[in-house]
Design an enzyme around this catalytic site. Structure first.
Site, PDB file in Angstrom:
ATOM      1  CD  GLU A   1      -2.828   1.055   2.466  1.00 29.52           C
ATOM      2  OE1 GLU A   1      -3.739   1.885   2.540  1.00 29.52           O
ATOM      3  OE2 GLU A   1      -2.561   0.243   3.373  1.00 29.52           O
TER       4      GLU A   1
ATOM      5  CG  HIS B   1     -12.270   3.127   8.473  1.00 32.86           C
ATOM      6  ND1 HIS B   1     -12.063   2.519   9.691  1.00 32.86           N
ATOM      7  CD2 HIS B   1     -11.047   3.524   8.024  1.00 32.86           C
ATOM      8  CE1 HIS B   1     -10.766   2.533   9.967  1.00 32.86           C
ATOM      9  NE2 HIS B   1     -10.134   3.133   8.981  1.00 32.86           N
TER      10      HIS B   1
ATOM     11  N   GLY C   1     -17.939   0.472  11.262  1.00 35.44           N
ATOM     12  CA  GLY C   1     -18.749   1.509  11.871  1.00 35.44           C
ATOM     13  C   GLY C   1     -17.994   2.779  12.167  1.00 35.44           C
TER      14      GLY C   1
ATOM     15  CB  ALA D   1      -2.372   6.967   8.801  1.00 35.32           C
TER      16      ALA D   1
ATOM     17  CG  ASP E   1      -6.709  -0.437   6.375  1.00 38.98           C
ATOM     18  OD1 ASP E   1      -5.537  -0.770   6.103  1.00 38.98           O
ATOM     19  OD2 ASP E   1      -7.069   0.747   6.503  1.00 38.98           O
TER      20      ASP E   1
ATOM     21  CG  LEU F   1     -10.403   6.772  11.293  1.00 40.03           C
ATOM     22  CD1 LEU F   1     -11.482   6.549  10.238  1.00 40.03           C
ATOM     23  CD2 LEU F   1     -10.600   5.815  12.460  1.00 40.03           C
TER      24      LEU F   1
END
Length: 361
Positions: A120, A237, A235, A130, A260, A288
């Site tokens: 990623e 993201h 609930g 992030a 993830d 996040l």
């Protein structure tokens, strides 16, 4: 020979009630009715997580490789029988040693099967989230050509200079190219999909928001039949109504549930301090940083709030990622398939897991 009975078994042709599967030599030998008491409420194909960065105290980017087996065994508690260890953006000179460690780990056979790795980054777009912004300038084609065969997915930003050439290069090498962490507009997105991008990484997160006059990357992905999307259904993201919108647009057959998950108590993402706040790992600024999700919890959430039937939710965590990865031998319960299975109780909690026909949880 091993026989597993269940109140309901999810096969390739749908639910079979009051049945059993018989396993031999690591494969499914027979599926049929049984008079035996049920060993589980449900029996489903083993879950396949294509995006795992870490969990709890283990971060794949920073924790030593001798801790990775603990992470792998923990994944099975959530029903995972196969996965892709995922590396967030790192300095370019850090990739070679990590990829060597990942290949050695895969050969070790720790718990769920390792189907390759997911990179990623580091060539992300303008919404790094992030991730550390470590790769500057155009995407390096030589870097793409140098990647070993263990790399199965690369997430990149389609708006990066050189992205189209990189997409074609990776595609020609048999690597799945995903778009993500991107501010690409609709036109750039369409060109990327035409060039070979086949997956949108964590749809809605770190991508251009939907707009009625500019659908952007997300809108382009939602209407294309040749593109898969992945969703983080924790609930935190994505709002439940947006999850419903996504699965109605794509259909369950192009929707993949991912965790993830990240190593929040390990100082994940290098120097960034990560803490678990309100059930999700967050940076010091509140943003996040991955999730604390397991795939069985994602299935429960999608059934409860995400608009999916149980059979479709289970397939989104098993059959669909297997199709993306070109692995027809797993991700389905049918005669002759490899016996990667998960048993669940009537509350959809995992009670047992089999990998290659061997019970491991």
């Amino acid at each position: 020979m091993t026989a597993i009975s269940a109140g309901r078994i999810l096969t390739t042709t749908g639910w079979v009630d009051g049945a059993e599967v018989r396993l031999a030599d690591g494969r499914i030998e027979h599926i049929g009715p049984t008079s035996r008491p049920a060993d589980a409420a449900y029996l489903a194909p083993g879950f396949i997580d294509i995006q795992v960065n870490g969990f709890d105290g283990i971060d794949l980017a920073t924790s030593p490789p001798d801790t990775w087996p603990t992470l792998a065994l923990g994944l099975m508690g959530g029903g995972v029988t196969a996965w892709l260890p995922t590396l967030v953006s790192r300095p370019l000179d850090a990739y070679a040693s990590w990829l060597e460690d990942a290949a050695a780990f895969a050969r070790g056979g720790h718990g769920p099967r390792v189907l390759g790795v997911h990179l990623e980054g580091p060539w992300l777009g303008e919404r790094t989230g992030a991730h550390a912004d470590v790769a500057q300038g155009p995407i390096d084609l030589e870097w793409c050509r140098s990647l070993p065969s263990t790399v199965r997915i690369v997430t990149l930003g389609p708006e990066r200079p050189g992205a189209l050439a990189a997409i074609r290069c990776l595609r020609d090498r048999g690597i799945i190219v995903a778009a993500g962490h991107s501010n690409a507009d609709h036109l750039v997105a369409q060109k990327a999909f035409d060039a070979g991008v086949s997956l949108l990484t964590h749809c809605f997160n770190a991508t251009t928001p939907l707009h009625h006059r500019d659908p952007g990357l997300t809108g382009a992905a939602l209407v294309r039949d040749d593109v898969f999307i992945s969703l983080i259904a924790d609930g935190q993201h994505v709002h439940s109504d947006m999850l419903k919108m996504a699965v109605r647009a794509k259909g369950p057959e192009r929707t993949i549930l991912v965790s993830d998950s990240s190593g929040w108590s390990a100082g994940a993402l290098g120097s960034t301090e990560i803490q678990l706040i309100g059930g999700a790992p967050r940076k010091s600024d509140g943003g996040l940083a991955g999730s604390a999700l397991t795939l069985d919890a994602a299935i429960r959430y999608m059934v409860d709030k995400g608009g999916l039937r149980l059979d479709d939710a289970l397939r989104c965590a098993s059959t669909v990622p297997a199709q993306l990865l070109g692995k027809p031998e797993i991700g389905a319960i049918r005669t002759g398939a490899e016996a990667d299975l998960v048993a669940l109780d009537d509350t959809l909690r995992v009670t047992a897991v089999w990998v290659r026909g061997k019970r491991v949880v």
